[in-house]
Design a protein around this motif. Structure first.
Motif, PDB file in Angstrom:
ATOM      1  N   MET A 230       0.846  -1.180   0.000  1.00 54.29           N
ATOM      2  CA  MET A 230       0.000   0.000   0.000  1.00 54.29           C
ATOM      3  C   MET A 230       0.888   1.239   0.000  1.00 54.29           C
ATOM      4  O   MET A 230       1.792   1.361   0.804  1.00 54.29           O
ATOM      5  CB  MET A 230      -0.895  -0.036   1.252  1.00 54.29           C
ATOM      6  N   THR A 231       0.609   2.158  -0.893  1.00 52.30           N
ATOM      7  CA  THR A 231       1.416   3.374  -0.970  1.00 52.30           C
ATOM      8  C   THR A 231       0.959   4.386   0.073  1.00 52.30           C
ATOM      9  O   THR A 231      -0.125   4.284   0.627  1.00 52.30           O
ATOM     10  CB  THR A 231       1.296   4.018  -2.368  1.00 52.30           C
ATOM     11  N   ASP A 232       1.799   5.385   0.317  1.00 46.04           N
ATOM     12  CA  ASP A 232       1.433   6.436   1.265  1.00 46.04           C
ATOM     13  C   ASP A 232       0.179   7.181   0.822  1.00 46.04           C
ATOM     14  O   ASP A 232      -0.663   7.529   1.629  1.00 46.04           O
ATOM     15  CB  ASP A 232       2.591   7.424   1.442  1.00 46.04           C
ATOM     16  N   ALA A 233       0.043   7.427  -0.484  1.00 49.83           N
ATOM     17  CA  ALA A 233      -1.136   8.139  -0.991  1.00 49.83           C
ATOM     18  C   ALA A 233      -2.405   7.334  -0.719  1.00 49.83           C
ATOM     19  O   ALA A 233      -3.425   7.885  -0.330  1.00 49.83           O
ATOM     20  CB  ALA A 233      -0.986   8.421  -2.475  1.00 49.83           C
ATOM     21  N   THR A 234      -2.342   6.027  -0.914  1.00 54.56           N
ATOM     22  CA  THR A 234      -3.499   5.178  -0.655  1.00 54.56           C
ATOM     23  C   THR A 234      -3.843   5.193   0.821  1.00 54.56           C
ATOM     24  O   THR A 234      -5.006   5.288   1.191  1.00 54.56           O
ATOM     25  CB  THR A 234      -3.219   3.731  -1.121  1.00 54.56           C
ATOM     26  N   THR A 235      -2.845   5.120   1.674  1.00 51.23           N
ATOM     27  CA  THR A 235      -3.065   5.162   3.112  1.00 51.23           C
ATOM     28  C   THR A 235      -3.740   6.470   3.502  1.00 51.23           C
ATOM     29  O   THR A 235      -4.717   6.475   4.233  1.00 51.23           O
ATOM     30  CB  THR A 235      -1.735   5.016   3.875  1.00 51.23           C
ATOM     31  N   ARG A 236      -3.256   7.564   3.008  1.00 47.55           N
ATOM     32  CA  ARG A 236      -3.843   8.873   3.333  1.00 47.55           C
ATOM     33  C   ARG A 236      -5.288   8.964   2.868  1.00 47.55           C
ATOM     34  O   ARG A 236      -6.131   9.523   3.537  1.00 47.55           O
ATOM     35  CB  ARG A 236      -3.014   9.995   2.730  1.00 47.55           C
ATOM     36  N   ASP A 237      -5.613   8.396   1.715  1.00 45.23           N
ATOM     37  CA  ASP A 237      -6.985   8.426   1.221  1.00 45.23           C
ATOM     38  C   ASP A 237      -7.917   7.684   2.183  1.00 45.23           C
ATOM     39  O   ASP A 237      -9.015   8.150   2.466  1.00 45.23           O
ATOM     40  CB  ASP A 237      -7.083   7.816  -0.166  1.00 45.23           C
ATOM     41  N   TRP A 238      -7.498   6.528   2.674  1.00 45.88           N
ATOM     42  CA  TRP A 238      -8.320   5.762   3.607  1.00 45.88           C
ATOM     43  C   TRP A 238      -8.453   6.479   4.941  1.00 45.88           C
ATOM     44  O   TRP A 238      -9.519   6.478   5.556  1.00 45.88           O
ATOM     45  CB  TRP A 238      -7.740   4.358   3.820  1.00 45.88           C
ATOM     46  N   VAL A 239      -7.397   7.105   5.386  1.00 49.16           N
ATOM     47  CA  VAL A 239      -7.443   7.862   6.643  1.00 49.16           C
ATOM     48  C   VAL A 239      -8.429   9.012   6.509  1.00 49.16           C
ATOM     49  O   VAL A 239      -9.283   9.215   7.376  1.00 49.16           O
ATOM     50  CB  VAL A 239      -6.030   8.365   7.037  1.00 49.16           C
ATOM     51  N   ALA A 240      -8.353   9.743   5.414  1.00 49.03           N
ATOM     52  CA  ALA A 240      -9.264  10.863   5.189  1.00 49.03           C
ATOM     53  C   ALA A 240     -10.706  10.371   5.104  1.00 49.03           C
ATOM     54  O   ALA A 240     -11.616  10.994   5.662  1.00 49.03           O
ATOM     55  CB  ALA A 240      -8.876  11.617   3.918  1.00 49.03           C
ATOM     56  N   HIS A 241     -10.914   9.266   4.438  1.00 46.94           N
ATOM     57  CA  HIS A 241     -12.266   8.695   4.300  1.00 46.94           C
ATOM     58  C   HIS A 241     -12.823   8.300   5.667  1.00 46.94           C
ATOM     59  O   HIS A 241     -13.969   8.617   5.986  1.00 46.94           O
ATOM     60  CB  HIS A 241     -12.229   7.490   3.359  1.00 46.94           C
ATOM     61  N   THR A 242     -12.002   7.656   6.472  1.00 46.42           N
ATOM     62  CA  THR A 242     -12.449   7.184   7.786  1.00 46.42           C
ATOM     63  C   THR A 242     -12.776   8.351   8.717  1.00 46.42           C
ATOM     64  O   THR A 242     -13.818   8.362   9.357  1.00 46.42           O
ATOM     65  CB  THR A 242     -11.384   6.273   8.427  1.00 46.42           C
ATOM     66  N   LYS A 243     -11.897   9.327   8.785  1.00 43.16           N
ATOM     67  CA  LYS A 243     -12.194  10.456   9.668  1.00 43.16           C
ATOM     68  C   LYS A 243     -13.369  11.257   9.130  1.00 43.16           C
ATOM     69  O   LYS A 243     -14.160  11.793   9.903  1.00 43.16           O
ATOM     70  CB  LYS A 243     -10.968  11.309   9.954  1.00 43.16           C
ATOM     71  N   GLY A 244     -13.550  11.279   7.812  1.00 49.94           N
ATOM     72  CA  GLY A 244     -14.720  11.926   7.224  1.00 49.94           C
ATOM     73  C   GLY A 244     -16.018  11.232   7.604  1.00 49.94           C
ATOM     74  O   GLY A 244     -17.036  11.884   7.855  1.00 49.94           O
ATOM     75  N   LEU A 245     -15.983   9.900   7.656  1.00 50.51           N
ATOM     76  CA  LEU A 245     -17.161   9.147   8.092  1.00 50.51           C
ATOM     77  C   LEU A 245     -17.541   9.521   9.522  1.00 50.51           C
ATOM     78  O   LEU A 245     -18.717   9.777   9.822  1.00 50.51           O
ATOM     79  CB  LEU A 245     -16.898   7.635   8.036  1.00 50.51           C
ATOM     80  N   LEU A 246     -16.543   9.556  10.402  1.00 46.27           N
ATOM     81  CA  LEU A 246     -16.802   9.863  11.807  1.00 46.27           C
ATOM     82  C   LEU A 246     -17.303  11.294  11.963  1.00 46.27           C
ATOM     83  O   LEU A 246     -18.314  11.542  12.631  1.00 46.27           O
ATOM     84  CB  LEU A 246     -15.544   9.625  12.644  1.00 46.27           C
ATOM     85  N   ARG A 247     -16.623  12.245  11.333  1.00 50.04           N
ATOM     86  CA  ARG A 247     -17.052  13.651  11.428  1.00 50.04           C
ATOM     87  C   ARG A 247     -18.445  13.828  10.822  1.00 50.04           C
ATOM     88  O   ARG A 247     -19.271  14.566  11.347  1.00 50.04           O
ATOM     89  CB  ARG A 247     -16.051  14.567  10.697  1.00 50.04           C
ATOM     90  N   GLY A 248     -18.709  13.143   9.737  1.00 53.05           N
ATOM     91  CA  GLY A 248     -20.022  13.234   9.097  1.00 53.05           C
ATOM     92  C   GLY A 248     -21.140  12.778  10.017  1.00 53.05           C
ATOM     93  O   GLY A 248     -22.205  13.405  10.086  1.00 53.05           O
ATOM     94  N   GLU A 249     -20.905  11.701  10.733  1.00 52.13           N
ATOM     95  CA  GLU A 249     -21.911  11.210  11.691  1.00 52.13           C
ATOM     96  C   GLU A 249     -22.089  12.183  12.842  1.00 52.13           C
ATOM     97  O   GLU A 249     -23.203  12.377  13.327  1.00 52.13           O
ATOM     98  CB  GLU A 249     -21.548   9.813  12.204  1.00 52.13           C
ATOM     99  N   MET A 250     -21.002  12.811  13.273  1.00 54.58           N
ATOM    100  CA  MET A 250     -21.109  13.819  14.332  1.00 54.58           C
ATOM    101  C   MET A 250     -21.951  15.006  13.859  1.00 54.58           C
ATOM    102  O   MET A 250     -22.838  15.471  14.579  1.00 54.58           O
ATOM    103  CB  MET A 250     -19.720  14.302  14.768  1.00 54.58           C
ATOM    104  N   VAL A 251     -21.682  15.475  12.646  1.00 57.51           N
ATOM    105  CA  VAL A 251     -22.408  16.616  12.092  1.00 57.51           C
ATOM    106  C   VAL A 251     -23.885  16.263  11.903  1.00 57.51           C
ATOM    107  O   VAL A 251     -24.771  17.036  12.273  1.00 57.51           O
ATOM    108  CB  VAL A 251     -21.773  17.084  10.759  1.00 57.51           C
ATOM    109  N   LYS A 252     -24.139  15.084  11.341  1.00 59.80           N
ATOM    110  CA  LYS A 252     -25.509  14.640  11.088  1.00 59.80           C
ATOM    111  C   LYS A 252     -26.339  14.633  12.373  1.00 59.80           C
ATOM    112  O   LYS A 252     -27.515  14.962  12.363  1.00 59.80           O
ATOM    113  CB  LYS A 252     -25.470  13.230  10.491  1.00 59.80           C
ATOM    114  N   ARG A 253     -25.692  14.271  13.474  1.00 57.69           N
ATOM    115  CA  ARG A 253     -26.380  14.176  14.768  1.00 57.69           C
ATOM    116  C   ARG A 253     -26.195  15.416  15.646  1.00 57.69           C
ATOM    117  O   ARG A 253     -26.614  15.438  16.776  1.00 57.69           O
ATOM    118  CB  ARG A 253     -25.899  12.932  15.500  1.00 57.69           C
TER     119      ARG A 253
END
Length: 77
Positions: free
Chosen positions: A1-24
């Motif tokens: 896994m490249t660093d760029a791929t890792t960063r994309d997954w990290v951004a996606h995961t924290k976006g999921l969590l923040r999105g749920e916080m905002v939604k609620r």
């Protein structure tokens, strides 16, 4: 896994969590309280840092989702 791929997954995961916080409409302070109610002790500053960096485990993600009452999570649009 490249660093760029890792960063994309990290951004996606924290976006999921923040999105749920905002939604609620749950603030970091509110999430700290909700986590405490299920036995997870976090400070607001530590929580902000973890989510900002995206440096958290899958277990922590699930703890946050459960604490917020998330029963369904949409992974893609």
């Amino acid at each position: 896994m490249t660093d760029a791929t890792t960063r994309d997954w990290v951004a996606h995961t924290k976006g999921l969590l923040r999105g749920e916080m905002v939604k609620r409409q749950i603030s970091y302070a509110g999430l700290v309280e909700k986590l405490a109610a299920i036995g997870i002790k976090e400070t607001e500053a530590n929580l902000r840092n973890k989510i900002s960096r995206g440096g958290f485990t899958g277990a922590f993600l699930v703890q946050c989702l459960v604490a917020m009452g998330v029963t369904t999570l949409r992974l893609e649009d």
